[in-house]
Motif scaffolding. Structure first.
Motif, PDB file in Angstrom:
ATOM      1  N   VAL A   1       2.180  -6.220 -45.424  1.00 23.55           N
ATOM      2  CA  VAL A   1       2.681  -4.884 -45.073  1.00 23.55           C
ATOM      3  C   VAL A   1       1.631  -3.825 -45.387  1.00 23.55           C
ATOM      4  O   VAL A   1       1.352  -2.937 -44.574  1.00 23.55           O
ATOM      5  N   ASP A   2       1.043  -3.900 -46.567  1.00 21.87           N
ATOM      6  CA  ASP A   2       0.039  -2.903 -46.944  1.00 21.87           C
ATOM      7  C   ASP A   2      -1.209  -2.987 -46.066  1.00 21.87           C
ATOM      8  O   ASP A   2      -1.849  -1.973 -45.784  1.00 21.87           O
ATOM      9  N   LEU A   3      -1.544  -4.182 -45.620  1.00 23.56           N
ATOM     10  CA  LEU A   3      -2.749  -4.349 -44.816  1.00 23.56           C
ATOM     11  C   LEU A   3      -2.530  -3.965 -43.356  1.00 23.56           C
ATOM     12  O   LEU A   3      -3.381  -3.333 -42.731  1.00 23.56           O
ATOM     13  N   ILE A   4      -1.373  -4.308 -42.802  1.00 22.98           N
ATOM     14  CA  ILE A   4      -1.158  -4.196 -41.361  1.00 22.98           C
ATOM     15  C   ILE A   4      -0.304  -2.996 -40.977  1.00 22.98           C
ATOM     16  O   ILE A   4      -0.423  -2.474 -39.875  1.00 22.98           O
ATOM     17  N   ASP A   5       0.596  -2.553 -41.860  1.00 22.86           N
ATOM     18  CA  ASP A   5       1.519  -1.461 -41.582  1.00 22.86           C
ATOM     19  C   ASP A   5       2.412  -1.773 -40.378  1.00 22.86           C
ATOM     20  O   ASP A   5       2.461  -1.023 -39.402  1.00 22.86           O
ATOM     21  N   PRO A   6       3.170  -2.885 -40.418  1.00 18.12           N
ATOM     22  CA  PRO A   6       4.013  -3.245 -39.267  1.00 18.12           C
ATOM     23  C   PRO A   6       5.304  -2.449 -39.228  1.00 18.12           C
ATOM     24  O   PRO A   6       5.732  -1.857 -40.213  1.00 18.12           O
ATOM     25  N   ASP A   7       5.938  -2.476 -38.047  1.00 19.88           N
ATOM     26  CA  ASP A   7       7.271  -1.882 -37.923  1.00 19.88           C
ATOM     27  C   ASP A   7       8.303  -2.705 -38.673  1.00 19.88           C
ATOM     28  O   ASP A   7       9.291  -2.157 -39.165  1.00 19.88           O
TER      29      ASP A   7
ATOM     30  N   LEU B   1      17.531 -15.899 -49.109  1.00 18.12           N
ATOM     31  CA  LEU B   1      16.135 -15.495 -49.224  1.00 18.12           C
ATOM     32  C   LEU B   1      15.955 -13.980 -49.122  1.00 18.12           C
ATOM     33  O   LEU B   1      15.073 -13.408 -49.767  1.00 18.12           O
ATOM     34  N   LEU B   2      16.765 -13.331 -48.307  1.00 10.32           N
ATOM     35  CA  LEU B   2      16.564 -11.899 -48.081  1.00 10.32           C
ATOM     36  C   LEU B   2      16.614 -11.070 -49.370  1.00 10.32           C
ATOM     37  O   LEU B   2      15.741 -10.203 -49.574  1.00 10.32           O
ATOM     38  N   PRO B   3      17.588 -11.268 -50.262  1.00 12.41           N
ATOM     39  CA  PRO B   3      17.620 -10.417 -51.455  1.00 12.41           C
ATOM     40  C   PRO B   3      16.350 -10.494 -52.311  1.00 12.41           C
ATOM     41  O   PRO B   3      15.789  -9.441 -52.660  1.00 12.41           O
ATOM     42  N   PRO B   4      15.824 -11.693 -52.674  1.00 11.10           N
ATOM     43  CA  PRO B   4      14.606 -11.694 -53.486  1.00 11.10           C
ATOM     44  C   PRO B   4      13.378 -11.211 -52.729  1.00 11.10           C
ATOM     45  O   PRO B   4      12.496 -10.566 -53.322  1.00 11.10           O
ATOM     46  N   VAL B   5      13.289 -11.493 -51.430  1.00 12.20           N
ATOM     47  CA  VAL B   5      12.140 -10.994 -50.663  1.00 12.20           C
ATOM     48  C   VAL B   5      12.180  -9.475 -50.621  1.00 12.20           C
ATOM     49  O   VAL B   5      11.161  -8.795 -50.842  1.00 12.20           O
ATOM     50  N   ARG B   6      13.351  -8.920 -50.346  1.00 18.73           N
ATOM     51  CA  ARG B   6      13.471  -7.456 -50.296  1.00 18.73           C
ATOM     52  C   ARG B   6      13.206  -6.820 -51.652  1.00 18.73           C
ATOM     53  O   ARG B   6      12.586  -5.748 -51.738  1.00 18.73           O
ATOM     54  N   ALA B   7      13.631  -7.482 -52.708  1.00 13.45           N
ATOM     55  CA  ALA B   7      13.381  -6.944 -54.043  1.00 13.45           C
ATOM     56  C   ALA B   7      11.888  -6.898 -54.330  1.00 13.45           C
ATOM     57  O   ALA B   7      11.365  -5.907 -54.865  1.00 13.45           O
ATOM     58  N   GLU B   8      11.186  -7.963 -53.958  1.00 19.21           N
ATOM     59  CA  GLU B   8       9.738  -8.007 -54.201  1.00 19.21           C
ATOM     60  C   GLU B   8       9.017  -6.962 -53.368  1.00 19.21           C
ATOM     61  O   GLU B   8       8.106  -6.271 -53.850  1.00 19.21           O
ATOM     62  N   LEU B   9       9.429  -6.817 -52.107  1.00 19.15           N
ATOM     63  CA  LEU B   9       8.816  -5.796 -51.250  1.00 19.15           C
ATOM     64  C   LEU B   9       9.080  -4.402 -51.809  1.00 19.15           C
ATOM     65  O   LEU B   9       8.191  -3.538 -51.805  1.00 19.15           O
ATOM     66  N   GLY B  10      10.301  -4.181 -52.286  1.00 16.22           N
ATOM     67  CA  GLY B  10      10.638  -2.874 -52.838  1.00 16.22           C
ATOM     68  C   GLY B  10       9.812  -2.516 -54.058  1.00 16.22           C
ATOM     69  O   GLY B  10       9.460  -1.352 -54.270  1.00 16.22           O
ATOM     70  N   GLU B  11       9.467  -3.524 -54.854  1.00 17.98           N
ATOM     71  CA  GLU B  11       8.668  -3.288 -56.053  1.00 17.98           C
ATOM     72  C   GLU B  11       7.191  -3.074 -55.738  1.00 17.98           C
ATOM     73  O   GLU B  11       6.496  -2.343 -56.461  1.00 17.98           O
ATOM     74  N   ARG B  12       6.712  -3.703 -54.675  1.00 14.91           N
ATOM     75  CA  ARG B  12       5.265  -3.743 -54.445  1.00 14.91           C
ATOM     76  C   ARG B  12       4.771  -2.865 -53.303  1.00 14.91           C
ATOM     77  O   ARG B  12       3.591  -2.496 -53.283  1.00 14.91           O
TER      78      ARG B  12
ATOM     79  N   VAL C   1       2.862   2.400 -51.225  1.00 12.76           N
ATOM     80  CA  VAL C   1       1.934   3.377 -50.646  1.00 12.76           C
ATOM     81  C   VAL C   1       2.398   3.865 -49.280  1.00 12.76           C
ATOM     82  O   VAL C   1       1.734   4.685 -48.665  1.00 12.76           O
ATOM     83  N   ARG C   2       3.517   3.371 -48.805  1.00  9.19           N
ATOM     84  CA  ARG C   2       4.069   3.776 -47.511  1.00  9.19           C
ATOM     85  C   ARG C   2       5.583   3.618 -47.571  1.00  9.19           C
ATOM     86  O   ARG C   2       6.123   2.864 -48.381  1.00  9.19           O
ATOM     87  N   PRO C   3       6.317   4.312 -46.703  1.00  7.54           N
ATOM     88  CA  PRO C   3       7.771   4.133 -46.684  1.00  7.54           C
ATOM     89  C   PRO C   3       8.124   2.708 -46.263  1.00  7.54           C
ATOM     90  O   PRO C   3       7.493   2.136 -45.370  1.00  7.54           O
ATOM     91  N   TRP C   4       9.131   2.159 -46.888  1.00  4.77           N
ATOM     92  CA  TRP C   4       9.578   0.816 -46.530  1.00  4.77           C
ATOM     93  C   TRP C   4      11.084   0.728 -46.740  1.00  4.77           C
ATOM     94  O   TRP C   4      11.589   0.992 -47.830  1.00  4.77           O
TER      95      TRP C   4
ATOM     96  N   GLU D   1      15.902  -2.808 -44.450  1.00  4.40           N
ATOM     97  CA  GLU D   1      16.326  -3.311 -43.152  1.00  4.40           C
ATOM     98  C   GLU D   1      15.151  -3.683 -42.255  1.00  4.40           C
ATOM     99  O   GLU D   1      15.335  -4.319 -41.202  1.00  4.40           O
ATOM    100  N   ALA D   2      13.944  -3.298 -42.645  1.00  8.01           N
ATOM    101  CA  ALA D   2      12.773  -3.663 -41.846  1.00  8.01           C
ATOM    102  C   ALA D   2      12.456  -5.148 -41.937  1.00  8.01           C
ATOM    103  O   ALA D   2      11.672  -5.673 -41.151  1.00  8.01           O
ATOM    104  N   LEU D   3      13.063  -5.821 -42.893  1.00  9.61           N
ATOM    105  CA  LEU D   3      12.983  -7.278 -42.987  1.00  9.61           C
ATOM    106  C   LEU D   3      14.296  -7.845 -42.468  1.00  9.61           C
ATOM    107  O   LEU D   3      15.365  -7.508 -42.965  1.00  9.61           O
TER     108      LEU D   3
END
Length: 397
Positions: free
Chosen positions: A322-328, A343-354, A357-360, A363-365
């Motif tokens: 996400v940080d490298l590519i800035d996808p929709d 899988l969605l809850p832990p993936v979203r939690a990790e994305l939310g923490e990391r 530098v941009r809005p995220w 629901e984008a996952l």
């Protein structure tokens, strides 16, 4: 110019809602900005090439002759998609509307078997699918093969590396029984991403599609176009290090995502290693992904912990993407889509923490609705999309 105009007219008919009022030649002319005479000539050619059909409609009470309705044919030209997985073979035939008409999937333990043997069995499955398609009035115009490996750019027709199958530099034509029906190989993750883009109701224009079977693959679609990389090696997400000093991977490096979020790793952590690829015997029979879903739904603690661990590792890798590519958006496909509830809850939690530098937005996952059918569907639709872009690929008459 005529090739382009044929594509424009075919696209206009294809985009028409079949539940709306009938589409006439005059309607098409109004939509595409060509004269009625030009559209009539183009429609005649498309009918001659087997792409369109025109039927008389019922009178609507107006004075004059009954109208005639154009539609894309549900018989004639079709695309054949094939898939070689670590634990299965698949085939799919779609008509020119993009609708699947034939589905076949058979269990096969393909890891470590000679490539020639696997390809011979795939060719036999392809012949069965084509025979069924002919009975439906369909004619296969192109064949694409989805493989879990690296397919170099260009017309080489080979799989450079498919470690989960044990393949290295395998030429498809070298092992295919019929030289007239050799399929074009393509990476299964790429085809899954294209299927997602072509079939989703509101597909993102720029997204990362990540899927898993025995291995983990990813594909990047940028502005509606697949990004393959300089040599065709893009998308090896399974070998992105998430723990640099972690366990040794089959690729030779340490800490690769595949060792923490791949199917074998999840089954091992869940205490179900005997159900993974390569297992044998009646106790190990069945679909390991369905087993994981059943155990998770029943609240099996080791399975829930394994899926949480996998999701965290996957989120770590995707945060970098996400940080490298800035996808929709990010899309979970393949077996990940079938395990998305956990899988969605832990993936979203990790994305939310990391991703800071941009809005995220969480629901984008999202999971793909295609699940494990994505790659073989994308393989079949590749031929159809090419015909839609260039109808002159179809023979006249």
């Amino acid at each position: 110019m005529r090739r382009r105009n044929l594509s424009v007219v075919l696209g206009a008919v294809s985009a028409h809602d079949p539940l709306a009022r009938p589409l006439s030649r005059a309607d098409v002319a109004g939509r595409v900005g060509l004269t009625r005479a030009a559209v009539s000539s183009l429609v005649d050619e498309l009918i001659g090439r087997g792409a369109l059909t025109e039927a008389e409609t019922a009178p609507d009470g107006r004075v004059g002759r009954p109208g005639r309705a154009l539609s894309v044919r549900d018989r004639g030209p079709a695309g054949l998609g094939l898939e070689i997985g670590v634990t299965h073979l698949g085939a799919c035939v779609v008509d020119l509307r993009g609708e699947p008409r034939v589905w076949r999937r058979v269990d096969r333990a393909n890891a470590g078997r000679p490539a020639g043997q696997v390809l011979a069995e795939t060719a036999a499955l392809a012949a069965e699918a084509e025979a069924e398609a002919r009975d439906l009035g369909l004619r296969v115009e192109g064949r694409v093969l989805a493989v879990p490996g690296v397919v170099p750019n260009g017309p080489a027709g080979r799989v450079e590396r498919a470690p989960n199958l044990g393949w290295h530099t395998v030429g498809i034509a070298d092992h295919w029984p019929d030289p007239c029906t050799v399929p074009e190989p393509e990476n299964e993750a790429n085809l899954g991403a294209l299927a997602e883009y072509w079939n989703a109701e509101q597909a993102e224009q720029t997204f990362v599609h990540v899927s898993a079977d025995a291995g983990i693959g990813a594909a990047l679609v940028i502005d509606g176009r697949l990004f393959r990389g300089a040599r065709g090696f893009a998308g090896e997400l399974g070998h992105v290090p998430v723990h640099p000093d972690g366990v040794r991977c089959a690729c030779g490096a340490r800490g690769c995502l595949e060792q923490y979020a791949g199917q074998a790793a999840v089954l091992r952590e869940a205490g179900l290693a005997q159900h993974g690829p390569g297992a044998a015997g009646p106790a190990e029979a069945g679909d390991p992904v369905a087993l994981l879903a059943d155990r998770a739904a029943a609240g099996h603690a080791p399975t829930l912990a394994a899926l949480d661990r996998a999701g965290r590792a996957l989120g770590l890798a995707l945060a970098s993407a996400v940080d490298l590519i800035d996808p929709d958006g990010l899309v979970l496909g393949g077996t990940y889509a079938e395990l998305a509830e956990w899988l969605l809850p832990p993936v979203r939690a990790e994305l939310g923490e990391r991703v800071t530098v941009r809005p995220w937005a969480p629901e984008a996952l999202r999971p793909s609705a295609l699940g494990r059918r994505g790659p073989v569907l994308g393989a079949a639709q590749t031929t159809v999309r090419r015909i839609m872009a260039d109808p002159t690929l179809l023979p006249v008459g």
